[in-house]
Design a protein around this motif. Structure first.
Motif, PDB file in Angstrom:
ATOM      1  N   ALA A  68      -3.764   4.627   3.268  1.00 30.29           N
ATOM      2  CA  ALA A  68      -2.857   4.996   4.358  1.00 30.29           C
ATOM      3  C   ALA A  68      -3.619   5.633   5.512  1.00 30.29           C
ATOM      4  O   ALA A  68      -4.607   6.348   5.309  1.00 30.29           O
ATOM      5  CB  ALA A  68      -1.789   5.955   3.847  1.00 30.29           C
ATOM      6  N   ASN A  96       0.849  -1.188   0.000  1.00 26.56           N
ATOM      7  CA  ASN A  96       0.000   0.000   0.000  1.00 26.56           C
ATOM      8  C   ASN A  96       0.885   1.239   0.000  1.00 26.56           C
ATOM      9  O   ASN A  96       1.838   1.335   0.773  1.00 26.56           O
ATOM     10  CB  ASN A  96      -0.892   0.040   1.234  1.00 26.56           C
ATOM     11  CG  ASN A  96      -1.833  -1.141   1.348  1.00 26.56           C
ATOM     12  OD1 ASN A  96      -1.912  -1.778   2.387  1.00 26.56           O
ATOM     13  ND2 ASN A  96      -2.563  -1.442   0.298  1.00 26.56           N
ATOM     14  N   VAL A 143       0.357   1.729   6.943  1.00 28.64           N
ATOM     15  CA  VAL A 143      -0.514   0.976   6.032  1.00 28.64           C
ATOM     16  C   VAL A 143      -0.560  -0.484   6.474  1.00 28.64           C
ATOM     17  O   VAL A 143       0.324  -0.969   7.186  1.00 28.64           O
ATOM     18  CB  VAL A 143      -0.029   1.064   4.568  1.00 28.64           C
ATOM     19  CG1 VAL A 143      -0.179   2.467   4.019  1.00 28.64           C
ATOM     20  CG2 VAL A 143       1.419   0.587   4.450  1.00 28.64           C
TER      21      VAL A 143
END
Length: 254
Positions: free
Chosen positions: A146, A139, A152
């Motif tokens: 986030a 991510n 993340v």
């Protein structure tokens, strides 16, 4: 059910687990977890799931088993799909103790007689005659998944995706990841799209990637097993089809 594509048979067995075979070689990705192979899976409260639920699955016919990251590592799931002489390809970052699902891939392979290949984040191996390429899966800390502090669920280095080839057909399982710049350049015939959104690319992002990849077929997986994986697969399929890309849903055992 079984999806047929360019000489391959493909089944989504639940969560991130899919089976691909060409009549000679059988490959599984990320087998198990959440009861999808033990027959214990039940629809989570609060969602109208389209996820396939079925009886216990214990085929033990897989020549190759691919594992992307801790969240998808399940020794019992591996035992249920792997043939006695299977080759396990497991990302080098998978840590059974951290995942809370012992034994380690090394101990599992030694106990069951499997061959084990630990693969890096950007590597190529051949497993039981199947070419496998690993790809980063993460991510974006500046992206839509986030947290305010930049943390993340899947940080860079935590997991991978795989592009593998069975009988000259290239398959992409991107793993748990956002859409990343290098995805666009991949040659893919079958795209196993991750559409669950909250912890990886959502259905709109996956549809956009399908448009750019222009595969011969898209099959979404990894959605609806848990409430946080809820996704509208029918809307995804309509979006992809509207872009002129063939798409199919596998949402049952019949």
């Amino acid at each position: 059910m079984t999806i047929r594509h360019d000489g391959l048979r493909v089944r989504w067995l639940g969560y991130a687990t899919a089976r691909v075979d060409d009549g000679e070689t059988v490959v599984y990705i990320d087998p198990g977890r959440y009861g999808v192979l033990t027959g214990d899976w039940g629809p989570p409260a609060g969602i109208d799931t389209r996820h396939p639920a079925g009886p216990a699955y214990d085929a033990r016919d897989g020549d190759v088993v691919l594992v992307t990251h801790d969240h998808h590592y399940d020794p019992d799931g591996i035992r249920r799909v792997a043939a006695p002489d299977a080759t396990l390809v497991v990302y080098e970052g998978v840590d059974a103790e951290r995942a809370g699902r012992p034994p380690s891939p090394e101990t599992l392979a030694a106990e069951e007689g499997y061959d084990l290949v630990r693969i890096g984040e950007r590597a190529r191996v051949e497993a039981a005659g199947v070419p496998v390429r690993s790809l980063p899966a993460y991510n974006d800390p500046d992206g839509p998944r986030a947290n305010p502090d930049g943390s993340v669920t899947h940080p860079e280095g935590f997991g991978v995706g795989y592009r593998f080839v069975v009988d000259d057909v290239s398959i992409l399982w991107p793993g748990d990841t956002d859409v990343l710049p290098f995805h666009d350049g991949l040659d893919v015939s079958l795209f196993l799209a991750n559409i669950s959104g909250s912890v990886c690319m959502n259905r709109e992002e996956a549809a956009g990637l399908a448009d750019r990849l222009d595969p011969d077929l898209v099959l979404p997986i990894h959605y609806d097993t848990q409430a946080f994986l809820q996704a509208d697969s029918a809307a995804f399929a309509a979006d992809v089809a509207g872009r002129g890309v063939p798409v199919v849903l596998d949402e049952g055992w019949a």
